[in-house]
Motif scaffolding. Structure first.
Motif, mmCIF file in Angstrom:
data_model
loop_
_atom_site.group_PDB
_atom_site.id
_atom_site.type_symbol
_atom_site.label_atom_id
_atom_site.label_comp_id
_atom_site.label_asym_id
_atom_site.label_seq_id
_atom_site.Cartn_x
_atom_site.Cartn_y
_atom_site.Cartn_z
ATOM 1 N N GLU A 44 44.662 40.934 31.906
ATOM 2 C CA GLU A 44 44.747 40.158 33.146
ATOM 3 C C GLU A 44 45.187 41.041 34.311
ATOM 4 O O GLU A 44 44.672 40.920 35.418
ATOM 5 N N ALA A 47 42.265 43.104 35.452
ATOM 6 C CA ALA A 47 41.308 42.283 36.207
ATOM 7 C C ALA A 47 41.828 42.018 37.617
ATOM 8 O O ALA A 47 41.062 42.104 38.599
ATOM 9 N N LEU A 48 43.102 41.706 37.752
ATOM 10 C CA LEU A 48 43.694 41.469 39.071
ATOM 11 C C LEU A 48 43.663 42.742 39.913
ATOM 12 O O LEU A 48 43.384 42.697 41.114
ATOM 13 N N ARG A 49 43.951 43.873 39.290
ATOM 14 C CA ARG A 49 43.944 45.154 40.004
ATOM 15 C C ARG A 49 42.539 45.504 40.486
ATOM 16 O O ARG A 49 42.351 45.941 41.624
ATOM 17 N N THR A 50 41.543 45.259 39.637
ATOM 18 C CA THR A 50 40.158 45.523 40.016
ATOM 19 C C THR A 50 39.727 44.619 41.169
ATOM 20 O O THR A 50 39.101 45.070 42.130
ATOM 21 N N LEU A 51 40.075 43.347 41.074
ATOM 22 C CA LEU A 51 39.744 42.393 42.137
ATOM 23 C C LEU A 51 40.389 42.801 43.455
ATOM 24 O O LEU A 51 39.758 42.759 44.510
ATOM 25 N N HIS A 52 41.644 43.221 43.391
ATOM 26 C CA HIS A 52 42.345 43.663 44.603
ATOM 27 C C HIS A 52 41.649 44.883 45.215
ATOM 28 O O HIS A 52 41.480 44.963 46.428
ATOM 29 N N ARG A 53 41.259 45.827 44.391
ATOM 30 C CA ARG A 53 40.582 47.027 44.898
ATOM 31 C C ARG A 53 39.232 46.693 45.528
ATOM 32 O O ARG A 53 38.830 47.318 46.503
ATOM 33 N N GLU A 54 38.527 45.715 44.964
ATOM 34 C CA GLU A 54 37.238 45.321 45.533
ATOM 35 C C GLU A 54 37.420 44.603 46.870
ATOM 36 O O GLU A 54 36.614 44.775 47.780
ATOM 37 N N ASN A 55 38.470 43.805 46.986
ATOM 38 C CA ASN A 55 38.714 43.058 48.222
ATOM 39 C C ASN A 55 39.417 43.869 49.295
ATOM 40 O O ASN A 55 39.426 43.473 50.453
ATOM 41 N N HIS A 56 40.030 44.965 48.930
ATOM 42 C CA HIS A 56 40.756 45.818 49.869
ATOM 43 C C HIS A 56 40.302 47.271 49.700
ATOM 44 O O HIS A 56 41.077 48.103 49.225
#
Length: 62
Positions: A44, A47-56
Motif C-alpha cells: 500500500e 502504491a501511495l508513493r507511486t501515485l504521489h509521484r505521478e500527481n506531483h
C-alpha cells in the motif's frame, strides 16, 4: 574496522539502497502522526508513493 561494525555498515547501505529503511521511517512517522490509524502495508505504501509521484512530477535535468 571490526567485522560486526563492517557488517552493520553493509546492512545499513543495503537497506538504504533497496528502500527498506524508507518504509520503516514512514511507519514510525505514521504511528506518531496517526496513532489510532492502521499502518499501511509495504505494498500500500508503494502504491501511495507511486501515485504521489505521478500527481506531483518533478522536473529533471539531463
Amino acid at each position: 574496522m571490526t567485522v560486526p561494525r563492517w557488517a552493520r555498515a553493509v546492512r545499513w547501505y543495503l537497506r538504504e539502497l533497496t528502500g527498506e529503511a524508507e518504509y520503516d521511517r514512514y511507519c514510525e512517522r505514521h504511528r506518531r502522526r496517526h496513532p489510532h490509524a492502521p499502518v499501511p502495508t509495504r505494498r500500500e505504501h508503494e502504491a501511495l508513493r507511486t501515485l504521489h509521484r505521478e500527481n506531483h512530477p518533478q522536473s529533471r535535468c539531463c
